[in-house]
Design a protein around this motif. Sequence first.
Motif, PDB file in Angstrom:
ATOM      1  N   ALA A  24       0.838  -1.204   0.000  1.00 21.66           N
ATOM      2  CA  ALA A  24       0.000   0.000   0.000  1.00 21.66           C
ATOM      3  C   ALA A  24       0.873   1.254   0.000  1.00 21.66           C
ATOM      4  O   ALA A  24       1.994   1.230   0.499  1.00 21.66           O
ATOM      5  CB  ALA A  24      -0.932  -0.004   1.206  1.00 21.66           C
ATOM      6  N   PRO A  25       0.354   2.363  -0.527  1.00 22.40           N
ATOM      7  CA  PRO A  25       1.150   3.592  -0.627  1.00 22.40           C
ATOM      8  C   PRO A  25       1.350   4.326   0.694  1.00 22.40           C
ATOM      9  O   PRO A  25       2.203   5.213   0.779  1.00 22.40           O
ATOM     10  CB  PRO A  25       0.342   4.449  -1.594  1.00 22.40           C
ATOM     11  CG  PRO A  25      -1.065   3.990  -1.420  1.00 22.40           C
ATOM     12  CD  PRO A  25      -0.966   2.510  -1.139  1.00 22.40           C
ATOM     13  N   VAL A  26       0.577   3.981   1.710  1.00 21.21           N
ATOM     14  CA  VAL A  26       0.684   4.615   3.028  1.00 21.21           C
ATOM     15  C   VAL A  26       0.567   3.536   4.096  1.00 21.21           C
ATOM     16  O   VAL A  26       0.150   2.417   3.813  1.00 21.21           O
ATOM     17  CB  VAL A  26      -0.424   5.679   3.257  1.00 21.21           C
ATOM     18  CG1 VAL A  26      -0.326   6.812   2.252  1.00 21.21           C
ATOM     19  CG2 VAL A  26      -1.803   5.051   3.221  1.00 21.21           C
ATOM     20  N   VAL A  70      -7.985   4.611  -0.065  1.00 16.45           N
ATOM     21  CA  VAL A  70      -6.571   4.952  -0.186  1.00 16.45           C
ATOM     22  C   VAL A  70      -5.810   3.865  -0.942  1.00 16.45           C
ATOM     23  O   VAL A  70      -4.839   4.127  -1.632  1.00 16.45           O
ATOM     24  CB  VAL A  70      -5.955   5.174   1.214  1.00 16.45           C
ATOM     25  CG1 VAL A  70      -4.483   5.520   1.138  1.00 16.45           C
ATOM     26  CG2 VAL A  70      -6.712   6.258   1.966  1.00 16.45           C
ATOM     27  N   TYR A  71      -6.263   2.623  -0.789  1.00 20.90           N
ATOM     28  CA  TYR A  71      -5.662   1.463  -1.455  1.00 20.90           C
ATOM     29  C   TYR A  71      -6.817   0.547  -1.828  1.00 20.90           C
ATOM     30  O   TYR A  71      -7.617   0.176  -0.973  1.00 20.90           O
ATOM     31  CB  TYR A  71      -4.682   0.777  -0.489  1.00 20.90           C
ATOM     32  CG  TYR A  71      -3.964  -0.416  -1.040  1.00 20.90           C
ATOM     33  CD1 TYR A  71      -3.039  -0.295  -2.072  1.00 20.90           C
ATOM     34  CD2 TYR A  71      -4.177  -1.687  -0.507  1.00 20.90           C
ATOM     35  CE1 TYR A  71      -2.358  -1.401  -2.564  1.00 20.90           C
ATOM     36  CE2 TYR A  71      -3.497  -2.794  -0.987  1.00 20.90           C
ATOM     37  CZ  TYR A  71      -2.597  -2.642  -2.018  1.00 20.90           C
ATOM     38  OH  TYR A  71      -1.914  -3.739  -2.501  1.00 20.90           O
ATOM     39  N   PRO A  72      -6.958   0.188  -3.106  1.00 19.07           N
ATOM     40  CA  PRO A  72      -8.129  -0.563  -3.542  1.00 19.07           C
ATOM     41  C   PRO A  72      -8.167  -1.989  -3.011  1.00 19.07           C
ATOM     42  O   PRO A  72      -7.148  -2.528  -2.568  1.00 19.07           O
ATOM     43  CB  PRO A  72      -7.990  -0.563  -5.067  1.00 19.07           C
ATOM     44  CG  PRO A  72      -6.523  -0.439  -5.314  1.00 19.07           C
ATOM     45  CD  PRO A  72      -6.009   0.424  -4.193  1.00 19.07           C
ATOM     46  N   PHE A  86      -8.354  -3.624   1.876  1.00 14.88           N
ATOM     47  CA  PHE A  86      -8.322  -2.292   1.276  1.00 14.88           C
ATOM     48  C   PHE A  86      -8.052  -1.302   2.390  1.00 14.88           C
ATOM     49  O   PHE A  86      -8.218  -1.607   3.568  1.00 14.88           O
ATOM     50  CB  PHE A  86      -9.612  -1.966   0.516  1.00 14.88           C
ATOM     51  CG  PHE A  86     -10.830  -1.768   1.383  1.00 14.88           C
ATOM     52  CD1 PHE A  86     -11.226  -0.493   1.778  1.00 14.88           C
ATOM     53  CD2 PHE A  86     -11.602  -2.850   1.780  1.00 14.88           C
ATOM     54  CE1 PHE A  86     -12.356  -0.305   2.567  1.00 14.88           C
ATOM     55  CE2 PHE A  86     -12.739  -2.675   2.558  1.00 14.88           C
ATOM     56  CZ  PHE A  86     -13.109  -1.397   2.959  1.00 14.88           C
ATOM     57  N   PHE A  87      -7.598  -0.113   2.015  1.00 16.84           N
ATOM     58  CA  PHE A  87      -7.375   0.963   2.980  1.00 16.84           C
ATOM     59  C   PHE A  87      -8.413   2.036   2.728  1.00 16.84           C
ATOM     60  O   PHE A  87      -8.663   2.411   1.582  1.00 16.84           O
ATOM     61  CB  PHE A  87      -5.987   1.585   2.815  1.00 16.84           C
ATOM     62  CG  PHE A  87      -4.846   0.774   3.364  1.00 16.84           C
ATOM     63  CD1 PHE A  87      -4.947  -0.575   3.638  1.00 16.84           C
ATOM     64  CD2 PHE A  87      -3.631   1.385   3.586  1.00 16.84           C
ATOM     65  CE1 PHE A  87      -3.875  -1.307   4.136  1.00 16.84           C
ATOM     66  CE2 PHE A  87      -2.542   0.675   4.077  1.00 16.84           C
ATOM     67  CZ  PHE A  87      -2.672  -0.680   4.349  1.00 16.84           C
ATOM     68  N   VAL A  88      -8.993   2.545   3.810  1.00 13.00           N
ATOM     69  CA  VAL A  88      -9.988   3.614   3.727  1.00 13.00           C
ATOM     70  C   VAL A  88      -9.590   4.712   4.706  1.00 13.00           C
ATOM     71  O   VAL A  88      -9.054   4.428   5.777  1.00 13.00           O
ATOM     72  CB  VAL A  88     -11.409   3.075   4.021  1.00 13.00           C
ATOM     73  CG1 VAL A  88     -11.521   2.495   5.422  1.00 13.00           C
ATOM     74  CG2 VAL A  88     -12.473   4.133   3.782  1.00 13.00           C
ATOM     75  N   ARG A  89      -9.843   5.957   4.315  1.00 13.97           N
ATOM     76  CA  ARG A  89      -9.545   7.083   5.202  1.00 13.97           C
ATOM     77  C   ARG A  89     -10.829   7.492   5.917  1.00 13.97           C
ATOM     78  O   ARG A  89     -11.839   7.794   5.296  1.00 13.97           O
ATOM     79  CB  ARG A  89      -8.985   8.261   4.417  1.00 13.97           C
ATOM     80  CG  ARG A  89      -8.462   9.387   5.319  1.00 13.97           C
ATOM     81  CD  ARG A  89      -7.842  10.538   4.534  1.00 13.97           C
ATOM     82  NE  ARG A  89      -6.899  10.147   3.509  1.00 13.97           N
ATOM     83  CZ  ARG A  89      -5.601   9.880   3.711  1.00 13.97           C
ATOM     84  NH1 ARG A  89      -5.097   9.968   4.931  1.00 13.97           N
ATOM     85  NH2 ARG A  89      -4.825   9.551   2.704  1.00 13.97           N
ATOM     86  N   ALA A  90     -10.781   7.482   7.254  1.00 10.81           N
ATOM     87  CA  ALA A  90     -11.912   7.938   8.060  1.00 10.81           C
ATOM     88  C   ALA A  90     -12.042   9.458   7.906  1.00 10.81           C
ATOM     89  O   ALA A  90     -11.073  10.129   7.542  1.00 10.81           O
ATOM     90  CB  ALA A  90     -11.688   7.569   9.522  1.00 10.81           C
TER      91      ALA A  90
END
Length: 118
Positions: free
Chosen positions: A59-61, A87-89, A100-104
């Motif tokens: 992931a990018p972060v 943020v990441y699919p 996956f990554f999600v931003r709150a």
Amino acid sequence: MRAEKISTNITVDDIESARGFYQDFLGLRIEEFNLGWVARFTDPDSGAHVQLVTGDHTAPVDSAMSVHADDVDAAYAQAQSLGYEIVYPLTTEAWGVRRFFVRAPDGTVLNIVQHRGP
């Protein structure tokens, strides 16, 4: 989405250097896994645990926590329908998880993950 477990992800420079504090001082004696860039240490009696991360492998972060979901595909669809920033699919990783990554809304990045059986 139903969270089955939440793991705090602590960014460290080096897992081996950090190991003594978390295993010896905090008593998180069981190393559940160690991929070199992420490792989970757990107390065998209470189940308390942390994940040490030197930097996410794909992931990018980095994420602040990992939320172990009962159905990561449904969680991904729900996050998209609610308009949360992905943020990441949704990805099936080589080490056997789908995530996956999600931003709150507060800016915290969460790793929503489901372990897949063999």
